[in-house]
Design a protein around this motif. Structure first.
Motif, PDB file in Angstrom:
ATOM      1  N   UNK A  19      52.525  23.913  44.405  1.00 24.50           N
ATOM      2  CA  UNK A  19      51.494  24.945  44.374  1.00 24.50           C
ATOM      3  C   UNK A  19      50.494  24.761  43.245  1.00 24.50           C
ATOM      4  N   UNK A  20      50.554  23.640  42.539  1.00 20.86           N
ATOM      5  CA  UNK A  20      49.584  23.390  41.479  1.00 20.86           C
ATOM      6  C   UNK A  20      48.208  23.205  42.098  1.00 20.86           C
ATOM      7  N   UNK A  21      47.208  23.727  41.421  1.00 17.94           N
ATOM      8  CA  UNK A  21      45.842  23.600  41.920  1.00 17.94           C
ATOM      9  C   UNK A  21      45.293  22.219  41.605  1.00 17.94           C
ATOM     10  N   UNK A  22      44.625  21.666  42.565  1.00 16.14           N
ATOM     11  CA  UNK A  22      43.949  20.393  42.364  1.00 16.14           C
ATOM     12  C   UNK A  22      42.505  20.681  41.963  1.00 16.14           C
ATOM     13  N   UNK A  23      41.791  19.638  41.618  1.00 13.27           N
ATOM     14  CA  UNK A  23      40.376  19.801  41.277  1.00 13.27           C
ATOM     15  C   UNK A  23      39.607  20.313  42.490  1.00 13.27           C
ATOM     16  N   UNK A  29      37.469  27.242  45.220  1.00 14.14           N
ATOM     17  CA  UNK A  29      37.611  28.618  44.754  1.00 14.14           C
ATOM     18  C   UNK A  29      36.310  29.115  44.116  1.00 14.14           C
ATOM     19  N   UNK A  30      35.647  28.242  43.366  1.00 15.38           N
ATOM     20  CA  UNK A  30      34.373  28.617  42.753  1.00 15.38           C
ATOM     21  C   UNK A  30      33.326  28.922  43.830  1.00 15.38           C
ATOM     22  N   UNK A  31      33.270  28.101  44.867  1.00 18.81           N
ATOM     23  CA  UNK A  31      32.322  28.347  45.958  1.00 18.81           C
ATOM     24  C   UNK A  31      32.678  29.631  46.715  1.00 18.81           C
ATOM     25  N   UNK A  71      35.922  16.158  49.903  1.00 14.36           N
ATOM     26  CA  UNK A  71      35.390  14.965  49.257  1.00 14.36           C
ATOM     27  C   UNK A  71      36.198  14.575  48.031  1.00 14.36           C
ATOM     28  N   UNK A  72      36.603  15.571  47.253  1.00 13.89           N
ATOM     29  CA  UNK A  72      37.408  15.283  46.064  1.00 13.89           C
ATOM     30  C   UNK A  72      38.803  14.817  46.430  1.00 13.89           C
ATOM     31  N   UNK A  73      39.264  15.196  47.614  1.00 18.51           N
ATOM     32  CA  UNK A  73      40.589  14.779  48.064  1.00 18.51           C
ATOM     33  C   UNK A  73      40.531  13.518  48.924  1.00 18.51           C
TER      34      UNK A  73
END
Length: 91
Positions: A19-23, A29-31, A71-73
């Motif tokens: 459950x750790x958040x990735x980048x 979440x910001x969007x 894209x980051x993933x």
């Protein structure tokens, strides 16, 4: 019984790591937070048309957040809406 408890204690750290958040999660979440702010502004608009415009903008932010997360993933972005006329289509 002790085995069951021991296995449960071993599994807890593994579940936490899942459950750790990735980048990508943080970016999405910001969007989503920005989209929620836009939705709140939509509720304050006097006309239905203005509300729809704000909601459409919020939806666009959510889609962009999903695409940036992918894209980051290293995944392919969603198809999303068609680009405005006069804009080149992505290849």
């Amino acid at each position: 019984m002790r085995r069951l408890i021991a296995m449960g204690l071993i599994a807890l750290p593994l579940l936490a790591a899942c459950q750790e958040k990735t980048q990508g999660d943080a970016v999405r979440e910001a969007y989503d937070n920005k989209a929620a702010q836009i939705d709140a502004k939509a509720a304050q608009q006097p006309t239905k048309t203005a509300k729809e415009i704000y909601h459409d903008q919020a939806d666009a932010y959510r889609e962009e957040g999903k695409d940036r997360e992918k894209g980051l993933e290293g995944k392919s972005p969603s198809s999303g809406p068609n680009p405005p006329s006069g804009q080149p289509t992505p290849q």
